[in-house]
Design an enzyme around this catalytic site. Structure first.
Site, PDB file in Angstrom:
ATOM      1  N   GLY A  27      -8.298   5.739  -9.621  1.00 54.30           N
ATOM      2  CA  GLY A  27      -8.264   4.578 -10.507  1.00 54.30           C
ATOM      3  C   GLY A  27      -6.964   3.822 -10.357  1.00 54.30           C
ATOM      4  N   ASN A  28      -6.683   2.930 -11.286  1.00 55.27           N
ATOM      5  CA  ASN A  28      -5.401   2.221 -11.259  1.00 55.27           C
ATOM      6  C   ASN A  28      -4.995   1.886 -12.689  1.00 55.27           C
ATOM      7  OD1 ASN A  28      -6.281  -0.623 -11.944  1.00 55.27           O
ATOM      8  ND2 ASN A  28      -7.568  -0.236 -10.145  1.00 55.27           N
ATOM      9  N   ARG A  29      -3.857   1.218 -12.851  1.00 57.49           N
ATOM     10  CA  ARG A  29      -3.239   1.074 -14.162  1.00 57.49           C
ATOM     11  C   ARG A  29      -3.727  -0.130 -14.955  1.00 57.49           C
ATOM     12  NH1 ARG A  29       1.960   4.083 -13.306  1.00 57.49           N
ATOM     13  NH2 ARG A  29       2.476   3.535 -15.437  1.00 57.49           N
TER      14      ARG A  29
END
Ligand code: PMT
Length: 222
Positions: A28-30
């Protein structure tokens, strides 16, 4: 309701995508979704018909917005294409560029003595570039570029490569802007030149960006 966005159909993507490795893990990412949700809420307040394609985030749906929840880049691609045609597409989501070749249906177990794990990743479809290439193309296709360095130069490259009308470059990796923060600063790049917006709250920036988008739509009609 009057104004350049009243009655326009605007599709906005927001948030991260999660690319499953197995039933327990994902890449995933932020992205929190705050930037895209702020734009969606403001566009609806201005009378636009808004479809918000949202990755997995913990935000409530802005008033007057139709929300479609997705998890992966492939699902986001499908939901955006299902929402076409539209007048304006704004890609504020942080879409994974790569995804595991296949999600495992059982939890990946480490082997005795194993020190390295190699994951095979394959490229995802570029939603923004595909929207910009549609036969029934939106009047305006607006991208975002999240960069840690050489922000303007990388953003300009994406504007050209993906066939966009406008790109909003933002710095990530510093506190107080980009991912997760309530504030941000944008460099909006289009044929008219470069315009810095902010630093300001994401909701204030949403308003300023939609003013520019409204002017572009109005200019195209004049
Ligand atoms: O969500 P927040 O926490 O509020 O943070 C906001 C933000 C930093 C996520 C947002 O302002 C932002 O910059 N969004 C784009 C992030 C990104 O993924 O940028 P990129 O440079 O990797 O992608 C460029 C553009 O192509 C983006 O418009 C992206 O939506 C689009 N893209 C990328 C890959 C892909 N497979 N399909 C796409 O449509």
């Amino acid at each position: 309701m009057s104004g350049a966005l009243a009655g326009r159909r605007i599709v906005i993507s927001a948030g991260p995508t999660f690319e499953d490795i197995d039933p327990a893990r994902f890449l995933g990412n932020r992205s929190s979704g705050k930037m895209g949700f702020a734009i969606a809420g403001e566009a609806a307040r201005r009378g636009a018909e808004v479809v918000l394609v949202a990755g997995p985030v913990h935000l409530s749906t802005p008033d007057g917005v139709r929300r479609v929840n997705v998890r992966s880049a492939a699902q986001m691609h499908q939901a955006v294409m299902d929402a076409m045609p539209c007048d304006v597409y704004i890609g504020a989501a942080a879409v994974a560029d790569f995804t595991p070749r296949a999600a495992l249906d059982r939890k990946l177990k480490k082997q005795p003595g194993q020190d390295v794990l190699l994951l095979e990743l394959v490229k995802t479809r570029d939603i923004l570039a595909e929207v910009a290439a549609l036969a029934q193309r939106p009047d305006l296709v607006v991208g975002f570029a999240a960069e840690t360095n050489d922000v303007a130069a990388y953003a300009r490259g994406k504007l050209e490569r993906k066939g966009l009308d406008m790109i909003c470059a933002n710095q990530v990796g510093l506190p107080g802007c980009g991912f997760e923060s309530d504030d941000n600063a944008l460099l909006v790049i289009d044929a008219a030149g470069d315009r810095p917006l902010g630093p300001a709250t994401k909701s204030a920036l949403a308003g300023q960006l939609l003013d520019l988008i409204g002017q572009r739509l109005h200019g195209a009609e004049a």
